[in-house]
Design a protein around this motif. Structure first.
Motif, PDB file in Angstrom:
ATOM      1  N   ASP A  75       0.827  -1.203   0.000  1.00 29.28           N
ATOM      2  CA  ASP A  75       0.000   0.000   0.000  1.00 29.28           C
ATOM      3  C   ASP A  75       0.864   1.257   0.000  1.00 29.28           C
ATOM      4  OD1 ASP A  75      -2.365  -1.436   0.046  1.00 29.28           O
ATOM      5  OD2 ASP A  75      -2.496  -1.444   2.224  1.00 29.28           O
ATOM      6  N   TYR A  76       1.899   1.242   0.823  1.00 25.76           N
ATOM      7  CA  TYR A  76       2.756   2.431   0.911  1.00 25.76           C
ATOM      8  C   TYR A  76       3.452   2.702  -0.419  1.00 25.76           C
ATOM      9  CZ  TYR A  76       6.424   5.651   2.344  1.00 25.76           C
ATOM     10  OH  TYR A  76       7.261   6.736   2.430  1.00 25.76           O
ATOM     11  N   GLN A  77       3.898   1.642  -1.084  1.00 24.98           N
ATOM     12  CA  GLN A  77       4.524   1.840  -2.386  1.00 24.98           C
ATOM     13  C   GLN A  77       3.535   2.448  -3.384  1.00 24.98           C
ATOM     14  OE1 GLN A  77       7.774   1.475  -2.562  1.00 24.98           O
ATOM     15  NE2 GLN A  77       7.678   0.765  -0.433  1.00 24.98           N
ATOM     16  N   ALA A  78       2.274   2.040  -3.289  1.00 23.29           N
ATOM     17  CA  ALA A  78       1.246   2.596  -4.173  1.00 23.29           C
ATOM     18  C   ALA A  78       0.922   4.039  -3.817  1.00 23.29           C
ATOM     19  CB  ALA A  78      -0.011   1.737  -4.100  1.00 23.29           C
ATOM     20  N   LEU A  79       1.194   4.417  -2.581  1.00 25.27           N
ATOM     21  CA  LEU A  79       0.914   5.765  -2.103  1.00 25.27           C
ATOM     22  C   LEU A  79       2.013   6.751  -2.461  1.00 25.27           C
ATOM     23  CD1 LEU A  79      -1.283   7.016  -0.008  1.00 25.27           C
ATOM     24  CD2 LEU A  79       0.542   6.767   1.671  1.00 25.27           C
ATOM     25  N   GLY A 104       4.359   7.404   6.253  1.00 25.12           N
ATOM     26  CA  GLY A 104       3.733   6.090   6.280  1.00 25.12           C
ATOM     27  C   GLY A 104       4.739   4.976   6.442  1.00 25.12           C
ATOM     28  N   LEU A 105       4.247   3.758   6.636  1.00 24.53           N
ATOM     29  CA  LEU A 105       5.042   2.551   6.807  1.00 24.53           C
ATOM     30  C   LEU A 105       6.000   2.705   7.976  1.00 24.53           C
ATOM     31  CD1 LEU A 105       5.154  -0.216   5.412  1.00 24.53           C
ATOM     32  CD2 LEU A 105       7.145   0.591   4.137  1.00 24.53           C
ATOM     33  N   TYR A 106       7.323   2.728   7.714  1.00 23.64           N
ATOM     34  CA  TYR A 106       8.314   2.868   8.788  1.00 23.64           C
ATOM     35  C   TYR A 106       8.524   4.322   9.211  1.00 23.64           C
ATOM     36  CZ  TYR A 106       9.417  -1.557   6.451  1.00 23.64           C
ATOM     37  OH  TYR A 106       9.331  -2.786   5.851  1.00 23.64           O
ATOM     38  N   PHE A 107       7.949   5.258   8.491  1.00 18.69           N
ATOM     39  CA  PHE A 107       8.243   6.673   8.688  1.00 18.69           C
ATOM     40  C   PHE A 107       7.029   7.323   9.334  1.00 18.69           C
ATOM     41  CE2 PHE A 107      10.180   5.008   4.781  1.00 18.69           C
ATOM     42  CZ  PHE A 107      11.460   4.854   5.274  1.00 18.69           C
ATOM     43  N   HIS A 108       7.087   7.485  10.667  1.00 22.87           N
ATOM     44  CA  HIS A 108       5.915   7.791  11.468  1.00 22.87           C
ATOM     45  C   HIS A 108       5.707   9.272  11.725  1.00 22.87           C
ATOM     46  CE1 HIS A 108       6.147   3.494  13.397  1.00 22.87           C
ATOM     47  NE2 HIS A 108       6.026   3.479  12.081  1.00 22.87           N
ATOM     48  N   TYR A 109       6.742  10.078  11.568  1.00 22.81           N
ATOM     49  CA  TYR A 109       6.599  11.493  11.888  1.00 22.81           C
ATOM     50  C   TYR A 109       7.235  12.344  10.786  1.00 22.81           C
ATOM     51  CZ  TYR A 109      11.265  10.457  13.672  1.00 22.81           C
ATOM     52  OH  TYR A 109      12.559  10.007  13.791  1.00 22.81           O
ATOM     53  N   PRO A 110       6.682  13.527  10.560  1.00 19.00           N
ATOM     54  CA  PRO A 110       7.182  14.363   9.467  1.00 19.00           C
ATOM     55  C   PRO A 110       8.429  15.138   9.862  1.00 19.00           C
ATOM     56  CG  PRO A 110       5.361  15.452  10.548  1.00 19.00           C
ATOM     57  CD  PRO A 110       5.501  14.111  11.213  1.00 19.00           C
ATOM     58  N   VAL A 111       9.186  15.502   8.857  1.00 16.43           N
ATOM     59  CA  VAL A 111      10.306  16.427   9.031  1.00 16.43           C
ATOM     60  C   VAL A 111       9.927  17.742   8.357  1.00 16.43           C
ATOM     61  CG1 VAL A 111      12.048  14.620   9.168  1.00 16.43           C
ATOM     62  CG2 VAL A 111      11.463  15.571   6.940  1.00 16.43           C
ATOM     63  N   SER A 112      10.384  18.829   8.913  1.00 14.34           N
ATOM     64  CA  SER A 112      10.142  20.136   8.308  1.00 14.34           C
ATOM     65  C   SER A 112      11.158  20.371   7.195  1.00 14.34           C
ATOM     66  CB  SER A 112      10.260  21.238   9.363  1.00 14.34           C
ATOM     67  OG  SER A 112       9.314  21.052  10.390  1.00 14.34           O
ATOM     68  N   ILE A 113      10.691  20.839   6.053  1.00 15.66           N
ATOM     69  CA  ILE A 113      11.568  21.068   4.897  1.00 15.66           C
ATOM     70  C   ILE A 113      11.320  22.483   4.389  1.00 15.66           C
ATOM     71  CG2 ILE A 113      12.257  20.293   2.606  1.00 15.66           C
ATOM     72  CD1 ILE A 113      11.216  17.525   3.306  1.00 15.66           C
ATOM     73  N   PHE A 126       2.987  20.234   2.484  1.00 13.21           N
ATOM     74  CA  PHE A 126       2.437  18.992   1.933  1.00 13.21           C
ATOM     75  C   PHE A 126       1.064  19.244   1.319  1.00 13.21           C
ATOM     76  CE2 PHE A 126      -0.527  15.497   2.387  1.00 13.21           C
ATOM     77  CZ  PHE A 126       0.155  14.432   1.814  1.00 13.21           C
ATOM     78  N   SER A 127       0.799  18.519   0.241  1.00 13.84           N
ATOM     79  CA  SER A 127      -0.537  18.472  -0.337  1.00 13.84           C
ATOM     80  C   SER A 127      -0.697  17.112  -1.006  1.00 13.84           C
ATOM     81  CB  SER A 127      -0.742  19.583  -1.370  1.00 13.84           C
ATOM     82  OG  SER A 127      -1.944  19.358  -2.103  1.00 13.84           O
ATOM     83  N   PRO A 128      -1.857  16.478  -0.878  1.00 11.12           N
ATOM     84  CA  PRO A 128      -2.063  15.196  -1.583  1.00 11.12           C
ATOM     85  C   PRO A 128      -1.999  15.356  -3.098  1.00 11.12           C
ATOM     86  CG  PRO A 128      -4.110  15.986  -0.579  1.00 11.12           C
ATOM     87  CD  PRO A 128      -3.014  16.847  -0.038  1.00 11.12           C
ATOM     88  N   ASP A 129      -2.176  16.586  -3.595  1.00 12.62           N
ATOM     89  CA  ASP A 129      -2.091  16.821  -5.040  1.00 12.62           C
ATOM     90  C   ASP A 129      -0.671  16.619  -5.572  1.00 12.62           C
ATOM     91  OD1 ASP A 129      -4.772  17.456  -5.045  1.00 12.62           O
ATOM     92  OD2 ASP A 129      -4.420  19.612  -4.846  1.00 12.62           O
ATOM     93  N   LEU A 130       0.311  16.537  -4.680  1.00 10.84           N
ATOM     94  CA  LEU A 130       1.689  16.333  -5.100  1.00 10.84           C
ATOM     95  C   LEU A 130       1.972  14.869  -5.456  1.00 10.84           C
ATOM     96  CD1 LEU A 130       3.509  18.502  -2.400  1.00 10.84           C
ATOM     97  CD2 LEU A 130       3.020  19.132  -4.765  1.00 10.84           C
ATOM     98  N   PHE A 131       1.021  13.977  -5.142  1.00 17.67           N
ATOM     99  CA  PHE A 131       1.255  12.543  -5.326  1.00 17.67           C
ATOM    100  C   PHE A 131       0.209  11.952  -6.272  1.00 17.67           C
ATOM    101  CE2 PHE A 131       3.211  13.658  -1.357  1.00 17.67           C
ATOM    102  CZ  PHE A 131       4.366  12.891  -1.309  1.00 17.67           C
ATOM    103  N   ASN A 132       0.626  10.954  -7.034  1.00 13.82           N
ATOM    104  CA  ASN A 132      -0.289  10.151  -7.835  1.00 13.82           C
ATOM    105  C   ASN A 132      -0.596   8.882  -7.039  1.00 13.82           C
ATOM    106  OD1 ASN A 132      -0.617  11.673 -10.235  1.00 13.82           O
ATOM    107  ND2 ASN A 132       1.418  11.038 -10.946  1.00 13.82           N
ATOM    108  N   ASP A 134      -2.034   5.384  -6.392  1.00 13.87           N
ATOM    109  CA  ASP A 134      -2.385   4.223  -7.197  1.00 13.87           C
ATOM    110  C   ASP A 134      -3.802   3.752  -6.858  1.00 13.87           C
ATOM    111  OD1 ASP A 134      -2.325   1.063  -7.627  1.00 13.87           O
ATOM    112  OD2 ASP A 134      -0.770   1.935  -8.894  1.00 13.87           O
ATOM    113  N   PRO A 135      -4.508   3.196  -7.831  1.00 18.17           N
ATOM    114  CA  PRO A 135      -5.859   2.687  -7.539  1.00 18.17           C
ATOM    115  C   PRO A 135      -5.904   1.694  -6.380  1.00 18.17           C
ATOM    116  CG  PRO A 135      -5.503   2.760  -9.907  1.00 18.17           C
ATOM    117  CD  PRO A 135      -4.189   3.106  -9.265  1.00 18.17           C
ATOM    118  N   ARG A 136      -4.798   1.015  -6.122  1.00 19.05           N
ATOM    119  CA  ARG A 136      -4.761   0.036  -5.040  1.00 19.05           C
ATOM    120  C   ARG A 136      -5.158   0.660  -3.705  1.00 19.05           C
ATOM    121  NH1 ARG A 136      -1.720  -4.654  -3.353  1.00 19.05           N
ATOM    122  NH2 ARG A 136      -1.340  -4.531  -1.098  1.00 19.05           N
ATOM    123  N   VAL A 137      -4.807   1.939  -3.515  1.00 20.54           N
ATOM    124  CA  VAL A 137      -5.030   2.552  -2.197  1.00 20.54           C
ATOM    125  C   VAL A 137      -6.106   3.635  -2.205  1.00 20.54           C
ATOM    126  CG1 VAL A 137      -2.714   2.073  -1.326  1.00 20.54           C
ATOM    127  CG2 VAL A 137      -3.141   4.186  -2.611  1.00 20.54           C
TER     128      VAL A 137
END
Length: 523
Positions: A75-79, A104-113, A126-132, A134-137
């Protein structure tokens, strides 16, 4: 301590000339208020790390919402498909592009960039629009994803917009590639108490600042704030991708309390099996490793090669030195036939060489080897451990360069070890009267290339205990290599430290080979 309290402390640091650097994403997600650009400098980051060391440590909390925590590996790879057209510096006018990793997965907390332009730092939101996704998730995602923040980032260059050259992801881990574009071993910002009888401490990079490059830049500058229960630090990386990717690292460290084992310039790798160690080798592939040896160029000028092992139990070796010239975890076996792996491509994985800058003083290169049952687990760590203990109230400064590539930037003028093999000792066809192991070491290069096959060459061998027998050196007629070999009668269960090199009448012909042989349990 609550998040609001921590944020207020950091804003207080800003008023004193330092930077508000952590939990900024979380505060923005809660308050939904825009964060303006703020002044940034390397000195301000150093002051922030120094002041942060005087505050109680606040551990990052798991920022994954339940739906994200429930996703599995696939799932994380699809995300985690970042859109190339939304990269920082997308468009091709600049020589670098930054792309970001999803939480996600092993990475539980965000870093500031942050992006730094003309001395001003702008947070990357961050915005979900930055990611494609996958239909899997897609059917597992909520309608409103919110501001999750990023887990880390990777950098692509103009020479290849499809494959990244280096990345920072997880704790203080980062890695890079050279001309092969094949990832392998990793580096870390710092190691704390690695190889001791208690769990080690993993410092984390809490925030990153990426300086916008000029159109003709050949290097990218990245700043990072490191934090952990024991220490804080301000880092600057000047990274030059290429056939060999070079990272110049400047670190200012501020211990919160005394540290028993401080690891500078730590490297993390994997060794399951190789020519010298077949303990875990029920596999069609002859060798499985990211690195096959630790190379040392000591302050006195000696070149040393220590083949890696997959031991039965945790093993820690310490190689004392004074102002070392360099050390690294190398992948010397470079032929596909060594591995027979057309998926993992171990023959293409980079070596990593550390070049200390300035005077590092007395200390030791420490090598930690852990048992592993398969190639998915890193089990090798190497780092510099200063002799002077890390104490609170003192600033520690270590600068160095990292070289990621097929070959290290410097090599010994002498012959190098190209293989170590171990098997039953004695004479074939005759059962030895006592347990005996034969060690066979192959050398190539240096003055060996100019020697006649009849030249008088010997291998000089020493052992910490046991008996050495049947010592000999000879040319390998089917190649341009020379072979030294000997038998060891250990006579006990404790480890044996071995040391050897080739020489002739003019002196040393090869680097020094060292090895720690442990008789198998029950021997």
């Amino acid at each position: 301590m609550k998040r609001r309290d921590v944020l207020m402390q950091l804003l207080g640091l800003a008023a004193c000339g330092a930077l508000p650097v952590s939990l900024i994403h979380a505060a923005r997600a809660e308050d939904d208020a825009p964060v303006k650009s703020q002044p940034f400098s390397q000195e301000a980051l150093r002051e922030t790390a120094q002041r942060l060391a005087q505050e109680p440590y606040v551990a990052p909390s798991d920022a994954r919402p339940p739906w994200l925590a429930a996703l599995d590996y696939d799932d994380y790879q699809a995300l985690n498909h970042f859109r190339a057209d939304r990269s920082l510096w997308a468009g091709g006018e600049l020589p670098f592009q930054a792309r970001f990793f999803h939480l996600g997965l092993y990475f539980h907390y965000p870093v500031s960039i942050y992006e730094v332009v003309n001395g001003l730092a702008r947070p990357i939101k961050f915005s979900p629009d930055l990611f494609n996704y996958d239909p899997r998730v897609k059917d597992k995602l909520p309608e409103q994803i919110g501001d999750l923040g990023f887990a880390g980032f990777r950098i692509n260059t103009r020479s290849d917009w499809d494959r990244d050259m280096f990345s920072f992801l997880g704790a203080s881990y980062f890695r890079a590639v050279g001309v092969s574009k094949q990832y392998g071993l990793s580096a870390r910002g710092l190691a704390i108490d690695t190889g001791l009888d208690r769990p080690e401490e993993f410092p984390v990079f809490r925030a990153f600042w990426l300086e916008r490059p000029a159109a003709d830049a050949t290097a990218l500058t990245v700043h990072a704030l490191l934090d952990s229960p024991s220490i804080t630090g301000a880092y600057r990386f000047i990274i030059s991708p290429g056939e060999t990717t070079v990272m110049q690292v400047e670190s200012c460290l501020f211990p919160r309390h005394a540290i028993e084992r401080l690891g500078i310039a730590p490297m993390t790798s994997m060794f399951q099996c190789g020519e010298n160690d077949r303990r875990v080798a029920d596999d069609f592939r002859p060798e499985i490793h990211d690195s096959d040896g630790l190379a040392l160029w000591t302050g006195s000028g000696e070149w040393i090669w220590r083949p890696l092992l997959n031991p039965h139990y945790r093993r820690v070796n310490s190689f004392a030195d004074d102002n070392p010239h360099g050390f690294g975890l190398l992948q010397r076996d470079r032929d596909f036939a060594d591995y027979q792996d057309d998926g993992a491509f171990y023959h293409k994985r980079p070596s990593l060489w550390i070049e200390p800058l300035g005077q590092w003083g007395k200390g030791a290169v420490q090598l930690v080897e852990l048992p592993t049952a398969d190639e998915t687990m890193d089990n090798i760590v190497a780092f510099w451990n200063p002799a002077e203990p890390a104490q609170p109230g003192r600033e520690l400064n270590f600068n160095y360069r990292l070289y990621w590539g097929q070959q290290p930037p410097v090599r010994p003028p002498l012959a190098e070890v190209v293989a170590t093999r171990i098997g039953m000792g004695g004479i074939p066809g005759r059962k030895p009267l006592v347990p005996t192991r034969k060690f066979v070491i192959d050398f190539m290069g240096g003055r060996l290339d100019r020697l006649a096959k009849e030249a008088k060459v010997e291998i000089v061998v020493a052992a910490s205990r046991g008996e050495i027998r049947d010592v000999a050196a000879r040319p390998i007629l089917e190649s341009n290599q020379w072979r030294g070999h000997f038998d060891l009668i250990a006579g006990g269960s404790s480890p044996v430290d071995l040391r050897g090199y080739l020489r002739d009448a003019e002196g040393a012909l090869s680097e020094t080979w060292i090895y720690q042989w442990s008789p198998p349990p029950g021997a």
